[in-house]
Design an enzyme around this catalytic site. Sequence first.
Site, PDB file in Angstrom:
ATOM      1  N   ARG A   1     -11.864 -47.736  28.201  1.00  0.00           N
ATOM      2  CA  ARG A   1     -11.847 -49.100  28.754  1.00  0.00           C
ATOM      3  C   ARG A   1     -11.001 -49.092  30.024  1.00  0.00           C
ATOM      4  O   ARG A   1      -9.888 -48.546  30.043  1.00  0.00           O
ATOM      5  CB  ARG A   1     -11.236 -50.077  27.751  1.00  0.00           C
TER       6      ARG A   1
ATOM      7  N   HIS B   1     -20.211 -51.048  33.873  1.00  0.00           N
ATOM      8  CA  HIS B   1     -19.749 -49.801  33.270  1.00  0.00           C
ATOM      9  C   HIS B   1     -20.092 -48.633  34.193  1.00  0.00           C
ATOM     10  O   HIS B   1     -21.125 -48.628  34.871  1.00  0.00           O
ATOM     11  CB  HIS B   1     -20.438 -49.549  31.926  1.00  0.00           C
TER      12      HIS B   1
ATOM     13  N   CYS C   1     -24.701 -50.908  25.287  1.00  0.00           N
ATOM     14  CA  CYS C   1     -24.746 -50.985  26.753  1.00  0.00           C
ATOM     15  C   CYS C   1     -24.569 -49.622  27.414  1.00  0.00           C
ATOM     16  O   CYS C   1     -25.286 -49.283  28.368  1.00  0.00           O
ATOM     17  CB  CYS C   1     -23.692 -51.965  27.258  1.00  0.00           C
TER      18      CYS C   1
END
Length: 339
Positions: A237, A244, A131
């Site tokens: 994270r 994101h 991703c």
Amino acid sequence: MKKYDVAVVGATGAVGQAMIKILEQRQFPVGNVHLLASSRSAGSTLKFAGKDIVIEDLAEFDFSKVQIGLFSAGGDISAEFAPKAAAAGCIVIDNTSHFRMDKDIPLVVPEVNPEAIADYKNRGIIANPNCSTIQMLVALAPIHAAVGIERINVATYQAVSGTGAPAIEELKAQSKAILEGEETEAKVYPKQIAFNVLPHIDVFQENGYTKEEMKMVLETKKILGDEAVLVNPTCVRVPVIYGHSEALHIETKKPLTPAEATAILAKAPGVKVLDEQKDGGYATPAIESEGDDYTWVSRIRQDISHPRGLNLWCVSDNVRKGAALNSIQIAEYLINHYL
């Protein structure tokens, strides 16, 4: 219009459910859709095009019944079932990391290297990238094509949905506990994620980088077809549910002004530029990218420490463009050009 029978493997997961929605939203020419999961979920139903579709047991499914398989059920599942599906004549688009670095399997971002899809004939499998790699290259490939990129420094700010539903619930539970003055419990992540950031995604490698970071390095080279491009990632994270973000610092081969970069990106497929030098004049994961199909680019500016340096900020929905949508865009290109 010709229709195609499609299997969604991992249909009950977050990415699988997004695939089902996007197939419907984009009016993909689906004949029959087969929703596959483990035996635990078999017999339950999910909606597609207003109809209740019974979930089937993956272990018992005959892949000769479908032309396209969208896989998003984990690397071990893909390792076992993707070759079986391909052998049965189903073209697999795999969202796991299992096949990405196999030399004879194409790794594709449709806005960047759609021509690589032709190599599906090698093994009947096409790999969907990580991703974070996807959104970074949607933003950077147009610049690389224009002037070349020598080096990419990237720091990611990755949403918990990239880990899955248990991580979303952990973030919510920890946030509630903290706001109510209670103790938190960390099960999914090694430390509390609520009101915190963790500079650690996936397992640590011998070189000190994590597997997530090395995915960005290796996948970037393969997708761009450029082994010389240097990538220096730090993956973090953050307590965001969807979307994101990435801070990108690039060194180009030829000088490029922010205005020139903005003009290139404004015309680039899959990109939206929101770059106003004022309060709120930039894209954020929760406001702009969540539920959206684009990679948003902001904060395009000269790197004051390097004569050929540019800084950019990009955000994208990691479950949609970072996984489900990219897979279905591959399928669309596949049926439009090769089937």
